[in-house]
Design a protein around this motif. Sequence first.
Motif, mmCIF file in Angstrom:
data_model
loop_
_atom_site.group_PDB
_atom_site.id
_atom_site.type_symbol
_atom_site.label_atom_id
_atom_site.label_comp_id
_atom_site.label_asym_id
_atom_site.label_seq_id
_atom_site.Cartn_x
_atom_site.Cartn_y
_atom_site.Cartn_z
ATOM 1 N N UNK A 34 2.488 -26.484 -9.743
ATOM 2 C CA UNK A 34 1.412 -27.014 -10.575
ATOM 3 C C UNK A 34 0.989 -28.362 -9.987
ATOM 4 N N UNK A 35 -0.203 -28.853 -10.331
ATOM 5 C CA UNK A 35 -0.643 -30.139 -9.783
ATOM 6 C C UNK A 35 0.322 -31.258 -10.133
ATOM 7 N N UNK A 36 0.402 -32.236 -9.256
ATOM 8 C CA UNK A 36 1.254 -33.387 -9.524
ATOM 9 C C UNK A 36 0.743 -34.147 -10.744
ATOM 10 N N UNK A 37 1.674 -34.614 -11.539
ATOM 11 C CA UNK A 37 1.313 -35.491 -12.645
ATOM 12 C C UNK A 37 1.012 -36.880 -12.104
ATOM 13 N N UNK A 38 0.414 -37.711 -12.939
ATOM 14 C CA UNK A 38 0.131 -39.086 -12.529
ATOM 15 C C UNK A 38 1.417 -39.820 -12.174
ATOM 16 N N UNK A 39 2.457 -39.579 -12.969
ATOM 17 C CA UNK A 39 3.753 -40.203 -12.716
ATOM 18 C C UNK A 39 4.311 -39.770 -11.363
ATOM 19 N N UNK A 40 4.210 -38.478 -11.046
ATOM 20 C CA UNK A 40 4.712 -37.985 -9.769
ATOM 21 C C UNK A 40 3.926 -38.565 -8.600
ATOM 22 N N UNK A 41 2.623 -38.632 -8.743
ATOM 23 C CA UNK A 41 1.789 -39.185 -7.676
ATOM 24 C C UNK A 41 2.126 -40.651 -7.424
ATOM 25 N N UNK A 42 2.322 -41.405 -8.485
ATOM 26 C CA UNK A 42 2.651 -42.820 -8.346
ATOM 27 C C UNK A 42 4.013 -43.006 -7.681
ATOM 28 N N UNK A 188 22.009 -38.593 -26.323
ATOM 29 C CA UNK A 188 20.805 -38.216 -25.589
ATOM 30 C C UNK A 188 21.077 -37.029 -24.673
ATOM 31 N N UNK A 189 20.049 -36.192 -24.518
ATOM 32 C CA UNK A 189 20.056 -35.114 -23.530
ATOM 33 C C UNK A 189 18.640 -34.907 -23.046
ATOM 34 N N UNK A 190 18.492 -34.239 -21.901
ATOM 35 C CA UNK A 190 17.140 -33.982 -21.399
ATOM 36 C C UNK A 190 17.125 -32.742 -20.526
ATOM 37 N N UNK A 215 18.655 -37.437 -29.612
ATOM 38 C CA UNK A 215 17.371 -37.548 -28.937
ATOM 39 C C UNK A 215 17.370 -36.633 -27.718
ATOM 40 N N UNK A 216 16.283 -35.864 -27.568
ATOM 41 C CA UNK A 216 16.165 -34.922 -26.459
ATOM 42 C C UNK A 216 14.799 -35.095 -25.810
ATOM 43 N N UNK A 217 14.799 -35.348 -24.506
ATOM 44 C CA UNK A 217 13.554 -35.485 -23.748
ATOM 45 C C UNK A 217 13.343 -34.248 -22.889
ATOM 46 N N UNK A 218 12.081 -33.860 -22.743
ATOM 47 C CA UNK A 218 11.758 -32.729 -21.882
ATOM 48 C C UNK A 218 10.673 -31.872 -22.476
ATOM 49 N N UNK A 240 8.118 -39.995 -18.499
ATOM 50 C CA UNK A 240 8.035 -40.281 -17.072
ATOM 51 C C UNK A 240 9.355 -40.880 -16.590
ATOM 52 N N UNK A 241 9.476 -41.017 -15.275
ATOM 53 C CA UNK A 241 10.750 -41.426 -14.686
ATOM 54 C C UNK A 241 11.203 -42.791 -15.179
ATOM 55 N N UNK A 242 10.283 -43.734 -15.279
ATOM 56 C CA UNK A 242 10.665 -45.081 -15.705
ATOM 57 C C UNK A 242 11.166 -45.073 -17.146
ATOM 58 N N UNK A 243 10.508 -44.291 -17.995
ATOM 59 C CA UNK A 243 10.938 -44.216 -19.391
ATOM 60 C C UNK A 243 12.302 -43.542 -19.496
ATOM 61 N N UNK A 244 12.529 -42.515 -18.706
ATOM 62 C CA UNK A 244 13.839 -41.853 -18.722
ATOM 63 C C UNK A 244 14.931 -42.843 -18.328
#
Length: 350
Positions: A34-42, A188-190, A215-218, A240-244
């Motif tokens: 799938x297309x890169x997300x903004x977070x992935x592109x950055x 936490x889990x993700x 709390x579960x992220x994903x 996004x990665x920074x938030x994780x």
Amino acid sequence: MTADTIGGVWTYACELAKALEPFGVVVHLACMGQPLSEDQSQYAAKTANLRIHASSYKLEWMADPWEDVAEAGKWLNELEARLQPDIIHLNNYAHGSLEWNAPAVMVAHSCVFTWWRAVKSEDPPAEWHVYYDKVREGLRNADMVVGVSRVFLDDVAALYGPLRQTRMIHNGLDPQDYHIRKKQDMVFGMGRVWDEGKNLSALASMHGRVGWPIRIAGSTRLEEAEDGQNAAGVFMGRLDREKIREVLSETPIYVLPAKYEPFGLSALEAAFSGCALVLGDIPTLREIWGDAAIYFPPGDAERLEFHLKSLIGTPELLAHRQKLAVEKAQQYSADRMSASYIYAYQELIA
């Protein structure tokens, strides 16, 4: 190097590319799924030796993928002809059967058949036989197959072999990317919440039972979760990665209740962030973490509840378990991973 943009392979590919930079390696990353997300592109833009080649071709485990897989193969061959790389590094299977000019390393991260056996205790239905044939052909044609854990590599070799040459290289991360801050009261889990192999519903079931918020992220289909869990903010959605990294830095206990996990990169992220690890008791996670984690049978909610209450109610035990995880994580650095891949590349080029 190929990578899908949907799961943990993206993180693996970016981490490896960054760690290969001191060796003078430039990585051309051919992205599919799938297309890169903004977070992935950055994130990719911050890696000086990484060049992105984007596409949206379907991955081999998706529904009706084979026309896309064939077109992606033509695209990849065109990239090789234009870029003239020294090594082809495949993080998928089907394209191992292409005619490559450079030696091809194929990394086994996961597969549908091993997933199905672990999660459903049976082989996939007949419609997956084409997938099996394509994966087997790709693996058998690769010059070297790398497994991210010894257990998983053995499973892949038994299922799809014989393979030409194999190597086990554990995944790794850069510990400097992770931080330990003042811990908050939460568990936490993700991961992909819809993936039965991640078994995150087991963690969600702890809501209201252990004294701390869950709390579960994903990515998740929220309509499939219980209203009470949603109202309590159990599911955080995709971060996004920074938030994780921020959440992990403040997390005291990380739970990966997996039924299937060939390596478990998220547990490594958590360990570098100072989390105690509570993991599904499966052979791959035992291989990676040994005595540095607490284990429970993935289907045993009462055992999970017991372990969480023990950690929450005993600060000394929690601190000890956090220390063990941090110490064990040092074995899985990105530098160690990249050095192992350089050795493998050089062996094939020679």
